[in-house]
Scaffold this motif. Structure first.
Motif, mmCIF file in Angstrom:
data_model
loop_
_atom_site.group_PDB
_atom_site.id
_atom_site.type_symbol
_atom_site.label_atom_id
_atom_site.label_comp_id
_atom_site.label_asym_id
_atom_site.label_seq_id
_atom_site.Cartn_x
_atom_site.Cartn_y
_atom_site.Cartn_z
ATOM 1 N N ASP A 187 -129.422 -4.593 -84.189
ATOM 2 C CA ASP A 187 -128.249 -3.768 -84.802
ATOM 3 C C ASP A 187 -127.550 -4.648 -85.767
ATOM 4 O O ASP A 187 -126.661 -5.404 -85.500
ATOM 5 C CB ASP A 187 -127.226 -3.452 -83.468
ATOM 6 C CG ASP A 187 -126.311 -2.558 -83.771
ATOM 7 O OD1 ASP A 187 -125.922 -2.375 -85.114
ATOM 8 O OD2 ASP A 187 -125.435 -2.098 -82.951
ATOM 9 N N PRO A 214 -135.209 -1.973 -84.739
ATOM 10 C CA PRO A 214 -133.982 -1.561 -84.105
ATOM 11 C C PRO A 214 -133.672 -0.971 -82.764
ATOM 12 O O PRO A 214 -134.798 -0.579 -82.256
ATOM 13 C CB PRO A 214 -133.508 -0.456 -85.253
ATOM 14 C CG PRO A 214 -134.851 0.333 -85.478
ATOM 15 C CD PRO A 214 -135.879 -0.717 -85.174
ATOM 16 N N ASN A 216 -133.068 1.663 -80.439
ATOM 17 C CA ASN A 216 -133.395 3.102 -80.688
ATOM 18 C C ASN A 216 -133.553 3.557 -79.428
ATOM 19 O O ASN A 216 -134.700 3.292 -78.601
ATOM 20 C CB ASN A 216 -134.449 3.130 -81.898
ATOM 21 C CG ASN A 216 -134.865 4.765 -81.939
ATOM 22 O OD1 ASN A 216 -136.024 5.070 -81.785
ATOM 23 N ND2 ASN A 216 -134.057 5.332 -82.599
ATOM 24 N N SER A 236 -139.176 8.892 -85.598
ATOM 25 C CA SER A 236 -137.949 8.055 -85.192
ATOM 26 C C SER A 236 -137.697 6.783 -85.484
ATOM 27 O O SER A 236 -138.952 6.063 -86.081
ATOM 28 C CB SER A 236 -137.780 7.876 -83.699
ATOM 29 O OG SER A 236 -138.671 7.080 -83.226
ATOM 30 N N LYS A 237 -136.583 6.205 -85.899
ATOM 31 C CA LYS A 237 -136.590 4.710 -86.577
ATOM 32 C C LYS A 237 -137.241 3.610 -85.782
ATOM 33 O O LYS A 237 -137.968 2.808 -86.485
ATOM 34 C CB LYS A 237 -135.208 4.313 -86.705
ATOM 35 C CG LYS A 237 -134.533 5.129 -87.840
ATOM 36 C CD LYS A 237 -133.416 4.240 -88.589
ATOM 37 C CE LYS A 237 -132.920 4.733 -89.746
ATOM 38 N NZ LYS A 237 -131.954 6.040 -89.588
ATOM 39 N N GLY A 238 -137.295 3.717 -84.306
ATOM 40 C CA GLY A 238 -138.104 2.672 -83.678
ATOM 41 C C GLY A 238 -139.327 2.819 -83.969
ATOM 42 O O GLY A 238 -140.194 1.690 -84.044
ATOM 43 N N GLN A 240 -141.232 4.265 -86.531
ATOM 44 C CA GLN A 240 -141.536 3.690 -87.763
ATOM 45 C C GLN A 240 -141.530 2.185 -87.918
ATOM 46 O O GLN A 240 -142.306 1.794 -88.543
ATOM 47 C CB GLN A 240 -140.322 4.223 -88.644
ATOM 48 C CG GLN A 240 -140.766 5.782 -88.971
ATOM 49 C CD GLN A 240 -141.850 6.224 -89.384
ATOM 50 O OE1 GLN A 240 -142.657 5.411 -90.801
ATOM 51 N NE2 GLN A 240 -142.542 7.311 -88.909
ATOM 52 N N ALA A 241 -140.706 1.621 -87.112
ATOM 53 C CA ALA A 241 -140.650 0.070 -87.236
ATOM 54 C C ALA A 241 -141.717 -0.439 -86.660
ATOM 55 O O ALA A 241 -142.255 -1.542 -87.113
ATOM 56 C CB ALA A 241 -139.302 -0.514 -86.656
ATOM 57 N N GLU A 244 -144.805 0.006 -88.893
ATOM 58 C CA GLU A 244 -144.705 -1.123 -89.809
ATOM 59 C C GLU A 244 -145.125 -2.333 -89.327
ATOM 60 O O GLU A 244 -145.843 -3.325 -90.129
ATOM 61 C CB GLU A 244 -143.219 -1.256 -90.564
ATOM 62 C CG GLU A 244 -143.132 -1.736 -92.021
ATOM 63 C CD GLU A 244 -141.485 -1.430 -92.391
ATOM 64 O OE1 GLU A 244 -141.101 -2.279 -92.540
ATOM 65 O OE2 GLU A 244 -141.313 -0.263 -92.257
#
Ligand code: ADP
Ligand code: MG
Length: 258
Positions: A187, A214, A216, A236-238, A240-241, A244
């Motif tokens: 965070d 993150p 999430n 979702s951001k999680g 996607q992370a 990556e």
């Protein structure tokens, strides 16, 4: 031949299992053949891959006790797009049963040797301890991926793990190395997390992965649907992370010349 990586940290609840299943699903999405080995008797990686841990005919327990091969015991996570060598409570007994046996540290390594050609990556989800089960993981692996939260005591805990890895490297497995540290449940609004993150980079430099996972909620919700977050909510951001991170890991492995 597969890269065999342990996802390890002797602390519980730091994101090992979440990292294992989402990295596996992320690697599968970029075309890699993946086997997840669940070495935790809680069986969370098994369940989080959509496999019922109570209904498995064979599991990693049978493999460790040499009563079955990996080819016989693995299952397909249709949700995740990878294979799973599952675990359940039976595995807790293996710890005791292995103690008196020969090559007790090397059971998993010997079994995996026969399956390495089937995969690009084998990801071993370790239990939150430095037990005989974890030792089997570390003796089987080329490297360790350490998920960690950027909290005050994180660095202290890390030195225990790094020492264990050094000892295993010196005495049991010359191939073992730290592949990298992965910041999870991050965070950026929390100043302390930024500070610990900077300290980590100061200490470990390039060993800190660039990808940051993150905090999430979609990642936390996904297991109850029997899916990795990467599959449950790919946007979702999680998720996607983790996708990556999977790409970064493929690159890092190439850079290591593996
Ligand atoms: P471990 O395997 O190290 O014990 P888990 O992966 O089971 O840790 O994670 C512990 C808890 O934190 C679980 O409830 C999980 O859903 C949640 N969690 C893990 N990573 C995240 C994240 N990035 N964001 C939100 N919740 C997370
Ligand atoms: Mg776990």
């Amino acid at each position: 031949m597969a890269n065999v990586f342990c996802i390890a940290n002797q602390k519980g609840g730091v994101g090992k299992t979440t990292t294992t299943v989402n990295l596996a699903a992320g690697l599968a999405r970029v075309g890699q053949r993946v086997l997840v080995v669940d070495l935790d008797p809680q069986g969370n990686a098994t369940m989080g891959s959509g496999i019922d841990k109570r209904a498995m005919p064979l599991s990693v327990y049978d493999v460790l006790l040499e009563s079955a091969s990996i080819a016989e015991s693995r299952q397909r996570s249709t949700a995740g797009g990878y294979d799973v060598l599952g675990a359940n409570r039976e595995l807790a007994g293996a710890e005791v049963e292995l103690v008196g046996l020969e090559h007790r540290n090397e059971r998993l390594r010997q079994a995996l040797a026969l399956a390495l050609d089937d995969y690009d990556f084998v990801l071993i989800d370790c239990p939150p301890s430095l037990s005989l089960l974890t030792l089997n993981g570390l003796c089987s692996a080329h490297g360790v991926i350490v998920p960690m939260q950027c909290e005050y005591f994180a660095l202290e805990g890390l030195s225990d793990l790094v020492n264990t890895i050094k000892q295993v490297h010196a005495n049991l497995n010359r191939e073992l190395q730290v592949i990298g540290l992965l910041r999870v449940m991050f965070d950026p609004r929390i100043t302390l997390q930024q500070q610990v993150s900077d300290q980590l980079k100061g200490h470990f430099g390039d060993k800190v992965f660039q990808a940051v996972i993150p905090r999430n909620v979609r990642l936390a919700e996904a297991p109850s649907y029997g899916q990795p977050g990467v599959v449950f909510d790919p946007a979702s951001k999680g998720a996607q992370a983790y996708i990556e991170f999977a790409r970064e890991l493929v690159e890092r492995v190439k850079a290591l010349g593996r």
